[in-house]
Design an enzyme around this catalytic site. Structure first.
Site, PDB file in Angstrom:
ATOM      1  N   LYS A  20       1.436   4.150  -3.010  1.00 15.11           N
ATOM      2  CA  LYS A  20       1.201   5.602  -3.064  1.00 15.11           C
ATOM      3  C   LYS A  20       2.254   6.483  -3.097  1.00 15.11           C
ATOM      4  O   LYS A  20       2.403   7.515  -3.781  1.00 15.11           O
ATOM      5  CB  LYS A  20       0.647   5.966  -1.415  1.00 15.11           C
ATOM      6  N   TYR A  76       0.732  -1.042  -0.158  1.00 12.17           N
ATOM      7  CA  TYR A  76      -0.137  -0.050   0.001  1.00 12.17           C
ATOM      8  C   TYR A  76       0.875   1.370  -0.056  1.00 12.17           C
ATOM      9  O   TYR A  76       0.606   2.251  -0.721  1.00 12.17           O
ATOM     10  CB  TYR A  76      -0.993  -0.161   1.429  1.00 12.17           C
TER      11      TYR A  76
END
Length: 291
Positions: A199, A195
């Site tokens: 990003k 994750y």
């Protein structure tokens, strides 16, 4: 661009010997127009609930026609309530489309249809994303692919589809990629290496898209929120004991954010108020990364 040019007084015009650069002319954009989205059309991915929906609602208040794309087959009750409010009381309007950003062909088709309604498309808020917290040693290749397909590839293809329509209809505008401060740090108390990596990739993608599309009149910026109380985060707190206390203590305000605290930044990034801002990352994290 909505601009009002103030007349130049004779005393301000300069002499015949002044160069054009030395001749002063002031221009102002009225505040109510700077932050207006009236008459413009936008796409919001992940707009079925949570942060994306809150952003979309604020965009209708500013006058935009907002199309929310989400993989929920039927609109969430939260969306329906917000849609009813927006369509009754706001200048703009709110619309729902069932779509998974991983389906690139249907994504292109849907965004093309949205643009064709009014022969324009003015921008995007790319907020769709998923979070998996797993120790790095336990990740499978399939886990990595699933997260990156949504958080990065899906976001990339959405930005591309929107930019194509903006260019087709000659609409300059703004694309906002919802990244995260997690693209800049490792989150204490939560193991989510993929994750966070996704990003970070979004932030770098934003810089490159800004570089390529700037001359087409399309601005691209990344919004990097800190920890927000969303349904996804609430679920994470249930799975990791003590995480909420850890996160609250890790920023300078000693609390978590609410989705509403990012609506002002969203309108700023989409509107004429930020017309000279592109290729940037706007970090709003309660001071988390400023220690």
């Amino acid at each position: 661009m909505n601009q009002k040019t103030n007349p130049v007084k004779p005393s301000e015009q300069g002499s015949l010997n002044d160069s054009p650069a030395e001749t002063k002319m002031s221009t102002t954009v009225l505040p109510e127009r700077q932050f207006s989205l009236r008459g413009k059309v936008y796409v919001v991915t992940g707009g079925g609930r949570g942060l994306g929906l809150v952003m979309a609602e604020s965009m209708t208040e500013a006058g935009g026609e907002v199309h929310c794309l989400d993989r929920l087959r039927e609109p969430d009750p939260e969306f329906l309530a917000t849609q009813d409010l927006a369509n009754r009381e706001h200048v703009g309007s709110l619309h729902y489309h069932h779509l998974d950003v991983r389906d690139s062909e249907y994504l292109q088709e849907t965004i093309s249809k949205i643009a064709k309604r009014n022969n324009r498309l003015d921008g995007l808020v790319a907020a769709a994303g998923v979070l998996q917290h797993t120790d790095a040693i336990d990740y499978t290749a399939e886990d990595v692919t699933k997260t990156m397909d949504i958080n990065y590839t899906g976001l990339f293809m959405t930005a591309q589809a929107v930019a194509k329509q903006m260019m087709e209809y000659d609409c300059g505008g703004s694309i906002v990629l919802v990244a995260s401060m997690s693209g800049l740090i490792a989150n204490k108390g939560m193991n989510a290496p993929v994750y966070n990596s996704s990003k970070a990739a979004v932030i770098q993608l934003g810089r490159n898209l800004a570089m390529e599309w700037g001359k087409k009149g399309i601005r691209v910026n990344s919004l990097c929120p800190g920890h927000i109380l969303t349904p996804m985060v609430e679920q994470t707190f249930k799975e990791i004991d003590g995480l909420r206390h850890t996160w609250e203590s890790e920023n300078m305000l000693g609390r978590l954010a609410t989705p509403e605290e990012f609506t002002g930044a969203t309108i700023f990034l989409l509107s004429e108020a930020s017309r000279f801002m592109t290729g940037s990352s706007l970090v709003i994290d309660g001071g988390h990364t400023a220690w």
